[in-house]
Design an enzyme around this catalytic site. Structure first.
Site, PDB file in Angstrom:
ATOM      1  N   TYR A 160     -43.364 -45.961 -40.460  1.00 49.49           N
ATOM      2  CA  TYR A 160     -43.881 -46.036 -39.192  1.00 49.49           C
ATOM      3  C   TYR A 160     -43.548 -44.621 -38.258  1.00 49.49           C
ATOM      4  O   TYR A 160     -44.011 -44.616 -37.248  1.00 49.49           O
ATOM      5  CB  TYR A 160     -43.163 -47.279 -38.623  1.00 49.49           C
ATOM      6  CG  TYR A 160     -43.966 -48.584 -39.203  1.00 49.49           C
ATOM      7  CD1 TYR A 160     -44.995 -48.672 -39.591  1.00 49.49           C
ATOM      8  CD2 TYR A 160     -43.201 -49.653 -38.892  1.00 49.49           C
ATOM      9  CE1 TYR A 160     -45.608 -49.935 -39.934  1.00 49.49           C
ATOM     10  CE2 TYR A 160     -43.735 -50.675 -39.263  1.00 49.49           C
ATOM     11  CZ  TYR A 160     -45.164 -51.078 -39.863  1.00 49.49           C
ATOM     12  OH  TYR A 160     -45.601 -52.211 -40.259  1.00 49.49           O
ATOM     13  N   ASP A 274     -41.506 -61.369 -41.701  1.00 53.66           N
ATOM     14  CA  ASP A 274     -42.396 -62.021 -41.506  1.00 53.66           C
ATOM     15  C   ASP A 274     -42.485 -63.286 -42.686  1.00 53.66           C
ATOM     16  O   ASP A 274     -42.718 -64.627 -42.509  1.00 53.66           O
ATOM     17  CB  ASP A 274     -43.681 -61.639 -41.302  1.00 53.66           C
ATOM     18  CG  ASP A 274     -43.912 -61.274 -39.948  1.00 53.66           C
ATOM     19  OD1 ASP A 274     -43.054 -60.778 -39.092  1.00 53.66           O
ATOM     20  OD2 ASP A 274     -45.322 -61.369 -39.760  1.00 53.66           O
TER      21      ASP A 274
HETATM   22  P1  ATP Z   1     -47.510 -58.064 -34.473  1.00 56.89           P
HETATM   23  O1  ATP Z   1     -48.202 -57.353 -35.743  1.00 56.89           O
HETATM   24  O2  ATP Z   1     -47.620 -57.792 -33.376  1.00 56.89           O
HETATM   25  O3  ATP Z   1     -46.410 -58.981 -35.122  1.00 56.89           O
HETATM   26  P2  ATP Z   1     -49.606 -59.951 -35.429  1.00 56.89           P
HETATM   27  O4  ATP Z   1     -51.152 -59.511 -34.981  1.00 56.89           O
HETATM   28  O5  ATP Z   1     -49.262 -59.905 -36.800  1.00 56.89           O
HETATM   29  O6  ATP Z   1     -48.623 -59.343 -34.422  1.00 56.89           O
HETATM   30  P3  ATP Z   1     -48.869 -62.548 -34.336  1.00 56.89           P
HETATM   31  O7  ATP Z   1     -49.059 -62.254 -32.872  1.00 56.89           O
HETATM   32  O8  ATP Z   1     -47.542 -62.404 -34.667  1.00 56.89           O
HETATM   33  O9  ATP Z   1     -49.702 -61.614 -34.980  1.00 56.89           O
HETATM   34  O10 ATP Z   1     -49.101 -63.995 -34.688  1.00 56.89           O
HETATM   35  C1  ATP Z   1     -49.634 -64.232 -35.876  1.00 56.89           C
HETATM   36  C2  ATP Z   1     -49.854 -65.611 -36.044  1.00 56.89           C
HETATM   37  O11 ATP Z   1     -48.857 -66.503 -35.649  1.00 56.89           O
HETATM   38  C3  ATP Z   1     -50.924 -66.276 -35.101  1.00 56.89           C
HETATM   39  O12 ATP Z   1     -51.773 -67.148 -35.697  1.00 56.89           O
HETATM   40  C4  ATP Z   1     -50.217 -66.770 -33.919  1.00 56.89           C
HETATM   41  O13 ATP Z   1     -50.772 -67.539 -33.058  1.00 56.89           O
HETATM   42  C5  ATP Z   1     -48.978 -67.358 -34.570  1.00 56.89           C
HETATM   43  N1  ATP Z   1     -47.622 -67.182 -33.680  1.00 56.89           N
HETATM   44  C6  ATP Z   1     -47.041 -66.168 -33.342  1.00 56.89           C
HETATM   45  N2  ATP Z   1     -45.919 -66.357 -32.663  1.00 56.89           N
HETATM   46  C7  ATP Z   1     -46.222 -67.532 -32.550  1.00 56.89           C
HETATM   47  C8  ATP Z   1     -45.117 -68.398 -31.500  1.00 56.89           C
HETATM   48  N3  ATP Z   1     -44.080 -68.128 -30.748  1.00 56.89           N
HETATM   49  N4  ATP Z   1     -45.587 -69.775 -31.184  1.00 56.89           N
HETATM   50  C9  ATP Z   1     -46.710 -70.149 -32.324  1.00 56.89           C
HETATM   51  N5  ATP Z   1     -47.304 -69.562 -32.918  1.00 56.89           N
HETATM   52  C10 ATP Z   1     -47.062 -68.155 -33.029  1.00 56.89           C
END
Ligand code: ATP
Length: 377
Positions: A160, A274
């Site tokens: 990164y 994750d």
């Molecule tokens: P990043 O790359 O910034 O970590 P991302 O694009 O991978 O973000 P997230 O926003 O982490 O995605 O979300 C991934 C999935 O998990 C989505 O379906 C989201 O709705 C769900 N999600 C993430 N955080 C929560 C939470 N606190 N409560 C409920 N659902 C969540």
């Protein structure tokens, strides 16, 4: 942040102590962020204020703006002077940032703060506890207590570091990974210090630091492992373990009880945490701390989940537990423990339930109330 806090964290590595909390004022800066960030930060602050009030600790709140909405408005993801203000706080509680539609011309997301804050504040250690709480329904079969490890993700180099700096034209793109001896030494030492103050892996109680890499394929990872082994020699009372990242992805699902502390490069840490979250009730269960010498900030490991923002659907536990980590970092062990115990009680007695979608069955606000009700001295 005071140097005392930093030194304590780096030497005690977030270890719980029974010593009296001190001092009785915490200067907290909140950065609410985008998407579900503001509702999560509001929830966590409600819980933190209640816990601190019970313990007689004054929480002095400052607010800072940052993220994709600010970028859309001003062309910058942080306001001028933000890094200095964040450095001066005892601790920073940050919500997730970023909005998928806010992009730079090269196609990457604009308004993200990972690079700005982690590099700008030199918060080199990203501490990501993965713990299965009693009463939480997980996607994989595991007994509560059998998943309790910490991922230590190197935060300031790795793949990164290439963000915004790679080469790109119509036909091809290249990003490079940087591993340095100094960067690896300090993150490995942080991991061993962390393990020193933990009670070992759930399976056998052995204090163990596992180096995760792909040193069988890439020279950068071979250096990472070489330096890890040198640091490991300074900690003969802790078992030094190695696993390739692909095997780690498998083992974290099928035998998570073998792990105590895992240390790894930035990009691997992002991905494997994750994966770990998927085994303990989802992303909304997982807090984190970004720790440096002069600054620290605490945030959920997930993103802004814009599709559920503002709808009382997000799980705030990740942010609430990030708040507990912040308080512990600031020497407020008692307030921090009140919060973690209240969260554990609320899951154990069934008042919080997380749905397979990741959201809480009764909504964000009900989770906040359930935790606050269980904050007892
Ligand atoms: P990043 O790359 O910034 O970590 P991302 O694009 O991978 O973000 P997230 O926003 O982490 O995605 O979300 C991934 C999935 O998990 C989505 O379906 C989201 O709705 C769900 N999600 C993430 N955080 C929560 C939470 N606190 N409560 C409920 N659902 C969540």
């Amino acid at each position: 942040m005071s140097r005392d806090n930093a030194e304590r964290h780096l030497t005690e590595a977030n270890h719980s102590t029974d010593a009296a909390d001190s001092p009785q004022v915490v200067n907290l800066t909140a950065l609410a962020g985008d998407g579900i960030g503001p509702e999560l930060v509001k929830s966590a602050l409600t819980v933190m204020e209640s816990a601190c009030a019970i313990k007689g600790v004054e929480l002095v709140l400052n607010e800072e703006r940052g993220g994709a909405a600010l970028y859309q408005e001003t062309g910058a993801a942080l306001l001028p002077g933000a890094l200095d203000r964040l450095r001066r706080a005892d601790g920073v509680l940050k919500g997730p940032v970023g909005l998928p539609e806010v992009r730079k011309p090269d196609g990457t997301e604009a308004g993200l703060l990972g690079g700005l804050l982690r590099i700008g504040l030199d918060t080199f250690a990203n501490v990501r506890p993965i713990r299965l709480l009693p009463g939480v329904a997980a996607a994989t079969r595991a007994e509560p207590g059998s998943i309790d490890y910490v991922i230590i993700r190197e935060n300031t180099e790795g793949l990164y570091l290439s963000r915004g700096a790679g080469v790109r034209n119509y036909h091809a793109a290249v990003d490079q990974m940087l591993i340095t001896r100094a960067g690896t030494e300090r993150i490995a030492r942080f991991a061993f210090e962390k393990a020193t103050h933990r009670t070992g892996a759930p399976r056998d109680g052995v204090r163990r630091v596992t180096c995760v890499d792909k040193s069988n394929v890439l020279r950068s990872f071979a250096l990472f492992r070489e330096v890890f082994d040198e640091v490991a020699a300074e900690y003969p009372h802790i078992e030094a373990d190695h696993i390739y990242a692909d095997a780690a992805a498998h083992a974290l699902v099928v035998e998570p009880d073998r792990f105590d502390v895992l240390v790894m490069e930035n990009f691997l840490g992002d991905i494997l945490s994750d994966l770990g979250a998927g085994t303990v009730g989802g992303l909304g269960m997982c807090p984190s701390g970004n720790i440096g010498i002069d600054a620290a900030y605490f945030e959920p490991i997930h993103g802004t989940a814009p599709t559920i923002a503002g709808r009382n659907l997000a799980n705030p536990i990740s942010q609430i537990l990030s708040g507990a980590m912040l308080l512990q970092h600031c020497g407020q062990e008692g307030s921090a423990r009140l919060i973690t115990t209240a969260v554990e009680r609320a899951f154990a007695d069934g008042s919080i339930r997380v749905l397979p979608s990741g959201g809480p069955a009764n909504g964000t606000e009900a989770v906040t109330e359930a935790v606050v009700e269980r904050l007892t001295a």
